[in-house]
Design a protein around this motif. Structure first.
Motif, PDB file in Angstrom:
ATOM      1  N   ALA A 146     -60.073   2.224  18.451  1.00  0.00           N
ATOM      2  CA  ALA A 146     -60.404   3.186  17.403  1.00  0.00           C
ATOM      3  C   ALA A 146     -61.894   3.504  17.390  1.00  0.00           C
ATOM      4  CB  ALA A 146     -59.970   2.648  16.043  1.00  0.00           C
ATOM      5  N   ARG A 147     -62.720   2.494  17.544  1.00  0.00           N
ATOM      6  CA  ARG A 147     -64.169   2.709  17.544  1.00  0.00           C
ATOM      7  C   ARG A 147     -64.605   3.550  18.743  1.00  0.00           C
ATOM      8  NH1 ARG A 147     -65.482  -3.480  15.563  1.00  0.00           N
ATOM      9  NH2 ARG A 147     -65.421  -3.029  13.312  1.00  0.00           N
ATOM     10  N   PHE A 148     -64.001   3.285  19.892  1.00  0.00           N
ATOM     11  CA  PHE A 148     -64.340   4.088  21.073  1.00  0.00           C
ATOM     12  C   PHE A 148     -63.891   5.532  20.883  1.00  0.00           C
ATOM     13  CE2 PHE A 148     -63.571   5.982  25.199  1.00  0.00           C
ATOM     14  CZ  PHE A 148     -64.716   5.651  25.902  1.00  0.00           C
ATOM     15  N   PHE A 149     -62.662   5.718  20.426  1.00  0.00           N
ATOM     16  CA  PHE A 149     -62.129   7.062  20.238  1.00  0.00           C
ATOM     17  C   PHE A 149     -62.946   7.856  19.208  1.00  0.00           C
ATOM     18  CE2 PHE A 149     -57.373   6.648  21.639  1.00  0.00           C
ATOM     19  CZ  PHE A 149     -57.806   6.384  22.936  1.00  0.00           C
ATOM     20  N   ALA A 150     -63.379   7.185  18.146  1.00  0.00           N
ATOM     21  CA  ALA A 150     -64.139   7.874  17.105  1.00  0.00           C
ATOM     22  C   ALA A 150     -65.545   8.242  17.569  1.00  0.00           C
ATOM     23  CB  ALA A 150     -64.227   6.995  15.857  1.00  0.00           C
ATOM     24  N   GLY A 151     -66.031   7.546  18.600  1.00  0.00           N
ATOM     25  CA  GLY A 151     -67.402   7.745  19.035  1.00  0.00           C
ATOM     26  C   GLY A 151     -67.604   8.840  20.059  1.00  0.00           C
ATOM     27  N   PHE A 154     -63.322  11.463  25.383  1.00  0.00           N
ATOM     28  CA  PHE A 154     -63.329  11.018  26.785  1.00  0.00           C
ATOM     29  C   PHE A 154     -62.090  11.578  27.465  1.00  0.00           C
ATOM     30  CE2 PHE A 154     -62.737   7.575  30.071  1.00  0.00           C
ATOM     31  CZ  PHE A 154     -63.847   7.913  30.825  1.00  0.00           C
ATOM     32  N   THR A 155     -61.033  10.820  27.568  1.00  0.00           N
ATOM     33  CA  THR A 155     -59.800  11.357  28.148  1.00  0.00           C
ATOM     34  C   THR A 155     -58.997  12.160  27.129  1.00  0.00           C
ATOM     35  OG1 THR A 155     -58.649   9.284  27.665  1.00  0.00           O
ATOM     36  CG2 THR A 155     -59.620   9.516  29.853  1.00  0.00           C
ATOM     37  N   VAL A 156     -59.289  11.970  25.855  1.00  0.00           N
ATOM     38  CA  VAL A 156     -58.673  12.747  24.779  1.00  0.00           C
ATOM     39  C   VAL A 156     -59.774  13.216  23.829  1.00  0.00           C
ATOM     40  CG1 VAL A 156     -56.395  11.653  24.853  1.00  0.00           C
ATOM     41  CG2 VAL A 156     -58.221  10.608  23.492  1.00  0.00           C
ATOM     42  N   ALA A 157     -59.510  14.320  23.108  1.00  0.00           N
ATOM     43  CA  ALA A 157     -60.502  14.876  22.180  1.00  0.00           C
ATOM     44  C   ALA A 157     -60.429  14.144  20.842  1.00  0.00           C
ATOM     45  CB  ALA A 157     -60.275  16.367  22.003  1.00  0.00           C
ATOM     46  N   SER A 158     -60.626  12.841  20.900  1.00  0.00           N
ATOM     47  CA  SER A 158     -60.420  11.985  19.731  1.00  0.00           C
ATOM     48  C   SER A 158     -61.489  12.161  18.659  1.00  0.00           C
ATOM     49  CB  SER A 158     -60.377  10.522  20.182  1.00  0.00           C
ATOM     50  OG  SER A 158     -61.454  10.237  21.061  1.00  0.00           O
ATOM     51  N   LYS A 159     -62.745  12.236  19.063  1.00  0.00           N
ATOM     52  CA  LYS A 159     -63.825  12.417  18.094  1.00  0.00           C
ATOM     53  C   LYS A 159     -63.701  13.772  17.407  1.00  0.00           C
ATOM     54  CE  LYS A 159     -68.871  12.522  17.624  1.00  0.00           C
ATOM     55  NZ  LYS A 159     -70.180  12.398  18.355  1.00  0.00           N
ATOM     56  N   ALA A 161     -60.987  15.435  16.910  1.00  0.00           N
ATOM     57  CA  ALA A 161     -59.794  15.468  16.055  1.00  0.00           C
ATOM     58  C   ALA A 161     -60.087  15.022  14.634  1.00  0.00           C
ATOM     59  CB  ALA A 161     -58.694  14.607  16.663  1.00  0.00           C
ATOM     60  N   ILE A 162     -61.042  14.105  14.466  1.00  0.00           N
ATOM     61  CA  ILE A 162     -61.305  13.552  13.121  1.00  0.00           C
ATOM     62  C   ILE A 162     -62.635  14.034  12.545  1.00  0.00           C
ATOM     63  CG2 ILE A 162     -59.887  11.501  13.510  1.00  0.00           C
ATOM     64  CD1 ILE A 162     -62.551   9.959  14.008  1.00  0.00           C
ATOM     65  N   GLU A 163     -63.192  15.048  13.126  1.00  0.00           N
ATOM     66  CA  GLU A 163     -64.473  15.575  12.629  1.00  0.00           C
ATOM     67  C   GLU A 163     -64.352  15.997  11.167  1.00  0.00           C
ATOM     68  OE1 GLU A 163     -67.842  18.926  13.875  1.00  0.00           O
ATOM     69  OE2 GLU A 163     -65.946  18.756  14.984  1.00  0.00           O
ATOM     70  N   GLY A 164     -65.297  15.557  10.339  1.00  0.00           N
ATOM     71  CA  GLY A 164     -65.301  15.931   8.931  1.00  0.00           C
ATOM     72  C   GLY A 164     -64.334  15.152   8.067  1.00  0.00           C
ATOM     73  N   LEU A 165     -63.793  14.057   8.588  1.00  0.00           N
ATOM     74  CA  LEU A 165     -62.843  13.243   7.830  1.00  0.00           C
ATOM     75  C   LEU A 165     -63.410  11.839   7.616  1.00  0.00           C
ATOM     76  CD1 LEU A 165     -59.474  14.140   9.617  1.00  0.00           C
ATOM     77  CD2 LEU A 165     -60.481  15.211   7.580  1.00  0.00           C
ATOM     78  N   ARG A 166     -62.987  11.205   6.535  1.00  0.00           N
ATOM     79  CA  ARG A 166     -63.300   9.804   6.273  1.00  0.00           C
ATOM     80  C   ARG A 166     -62.099   8.988   6.707  1.00  0.00           C
ATOM     81  NH1 ARG A 166     -66.666   5.539   6.112  1.00  0.00           N
ATOM     82  NH2 ARG A 166     -65.790   3.853   4.832  1.00  0.00           N
ATOM     83  N   ILE A 167     -62.299   8.126   7.698  1.00  0.00           N
ATOM     84  CA  ILE A 167     -61.203   7.358   8.277  1.00  0.00           C
ATOM     85  C   ILE A 167     -61.283   5.913   7.795  1.00  0.00           C
ATOM     86  CG2 ILE A 167     -59.984   6.808  10.402  1.00  0.00           C
ATOM     87  CD1 ILE A 167     -60.502   9.800   9.956  1.00  0.00           C
ATOM     88  N   GLU A 168     -60.173   5.382   7.295  1.00  0.00           N
ATOM     89  CA  GLU A 168     -60.136   3.995   6.836  1.00  0.00           C
ATOM     90  C   GLU A 168     -58.834   3.337   7.280  1.00  0.00           C
ATOM     91  OE1 GLU A 168     -60.679   3.805   2.633  1.00  0.00           O
ATOM     92  OE2 GLU A 168     -62.707   4.661   2.675  1.00  0.00           O
ATOM     93  N   ALA A 169     -58.960   2.204   7.936  1.00  0.00           N
ATOM     94  CA  ALA A 169     -57.783   1.427   8.330  1.00  0.00           C
ATOM     95  C   ALA A 169     -57.310   0.577   7.162  1.00  0.00           C
ATOM     96  CB  ALA A 169     -58.119   0.542   9.518  1.00  0.00           C
ATOM     97  N   THR A 170     -56.009   0.462   7.014  1.00  0.00           N
ATOM     98  CA  THR A 170     -55.438  -0.341   5.931  1.00  0.00           C
ATOM     99  C   THR A 170     -55.139  -1.772   6.369  1.00  0.00           C
ATOM    100  OG1 THR A 170     -53.236   0.496   6.536  1.00  0.00           O
ATOM    101  CG2 THR A 170     -54.408   1.653   4.780  1.00  0.00           C
ATOM    102  N   ASP A 171     -55.271  -2.048   7.669  1.00  0.00           N
ATOM    103  CA  ASP A 171     -54.927  -3.370   8.177  1.00  0.00           C
ATOM    104  C   ASP A 171     -56.075  -4.032   8.933  1.00  0.00           C
ATOM    105  OD1 ASP A 171     -54.938  -1.617  10.288  1.00  0.00           O
ATOM    106  OD2 ASP A 171     -53.163  -2.457  11.269  1.00  0.00           O
ATOM    107  N   GLY A 172     -57.258  -3.440   8.871  1.00  0.00           N
ATOM    108  CA  GLY A 172     -58.383  -3.985   9.619  1.00  0.00           C
ATOM    109  C   GLY A 172     -59.694  -3.388   9.155  1.00  0.00           C
ATOM    110  N   VAL A 190     -55.309   5.402  15.737  1.00  0.00           N
ATOM    111  CA  VAL A 190     -55.580   5.557  17.168  1.00  0.00           C
ATOM    112  C   VAL A 190     -54.669   6.626  17.767  1.00  0.00           C
ATOM    113  CG1 VAL A 190     -55.240   4.416  19.407  1.00  0.00           C
ATOM    114  CG2 VAL A 190     -56.547   3.276  17.608  1.00  0.00           C
ATOM    115  N   MET A 191     -53.383   6.562  17.443  1.00  0.00           N
ATOM    116  CA  MET A 191     -52.430   7.537  17.987  1.00  0.00           C
ATOM    117  C   MET A 191     -52.742   8.941  17.495  1.00  0.00           C
ATOM    118  SD  MET A 191     -50.528   5.878  20.061  1.00  0.00           S
ATOM    119  CE  MET A 191     -49.156   7.020  20.345  1.00  0.00           C
ATOM    120  N   GLY A 192     -53.147   9.059  16.240  1.00  0.00           N
ATOM    121  CA  GLY A 192     -53.530  10.361  15.713  1.00  0.00           C
ATOM    122  C   GLY A 192     -54.745  10.916  16.429  1.00  0.00           C
ATOM    123  N   MET A 193     -55.746  10.072  16.654  1.00  0.00           N
ATOM    124  CA  MET A 193     -56.937  10.507  17.378  1.00  0.00           C
ATOM    125  C   MET A 193     -56.600  10.885  18.815  1.00  0.00           C
ATOM    126  SD  MET A 193     -60.159   8.189  16.076  1.00  0.00           S
ATOM    127  CE  MET A 193     -59.360   6.584  15.903  1.00  0.00           C
TER     128      MET A 193
END
Length: 223
Positions: A146-151, A154-159, A161-172, A190-193
């Motif tokens: 998740a940290r890599f994808f948000a940063g 790379f192979t997916v447009a993960s960063k 995808a979540i531009e302008g959103l506040r992301i919070e995990a409920t289990d970590g 992660v799957m959403g990103m």
């Protein structure tokens, strides 16, 4: 000290890759022929195609990867399809055997170890979710992805995808960004990103609708 820490961190990620590959291989051993032919969450690819793709990623060294990309004129879809065909067996049993041979192999063709951890985490879920199989990797594993994808993209447009959103995990511990809230299990984030709209079913907050709309828009654009 910094180099030693980086080396230790890479080893932890590589071990996590091996753990997730082994877990997937164990699940694959129980599949029927019909399940091998099921559609995965990856557009155009069956379960068997995804497995062959994972084998290709673990078997292709940097120079071979660069040559393949060059031959495909840097079209990642064409590159992936060619490597997939190369590593898919004549039968599902052979495809599984080839995957098992790389379970303890290199992380991937480049030094982006967290990205290749994301590769096995995401594609394992691409396979399991349509088949009704459930496995939640350790939260340390999904958090690293998740940290890599948000940063970065790379192979997916993960960063993106979540531009302008506040992301919070409920289990970590994973949390990042500012804006409309998007929260849920780290694996689903992660799957959403990674562009999987099905993961939005597990997410909540005003950001969930925003992410879903973005993924649908991207899907229409790529068709």
């Amino acid at each position: 000290m910094a180099k030693s820490h980086d080396s230790d961190s890479r080893k932890v990620l590589e071990q996590a890759i091996h753990v997730e590959r082994l877990a997937l291989a164990q699940d694959l051993a129980e599949l029927s022929e019909a399940q091998w032919a099921e559609a995965s969450l990856c557009e155009r690819w069956t379960v068997e195609d995804v497995v062959a793709h994972l084998t290709a990623g673990a078997s292709t060294r940097m120079w071979r990867w660069l040559l393949s990309m060059l031959a495909a004129r840097f079209n990642p879809d064409l590159h992936n399809d060619r490597r997939l065909a190369e590593h898919r067996g004549a039968t599902s049993e052979e495809t599984l055997r080839r995957f098992r041979e790389v379970v303890a192999g290199p992380a991937g063709p480049t030094g982006h170890t967290a990205a290749w951890l994301g590769e096995i985490v995401v594609h394992s879920e691409d396979i399991r979710r349509p088949l009704g199989l459930v496995r939640t990797p350790p939260v340390a594993t999904t958090t690293a992805v998740a940290r890599f994808f948000a940063g970065r993209d790379f192979t997916v447009a993960s960063k993106t995808a979540i531009e302008g959103l506040r992301i919070e995990a409920t289990d970590g511990p994973f949390a990042t960004g500012a804006g409309d809230l998007l929260r849920g299990p780290t694996l689903s984030l992660v799957m959403g990103m990674a562009g999987r709209a099905a993961a939005c079913e597990d997410l909540e907050g005003d950001g969930a609708a925003i992410l879903r709309a973005r993924l649908r828009s991207n899907s229409r654009t790529s068709q």
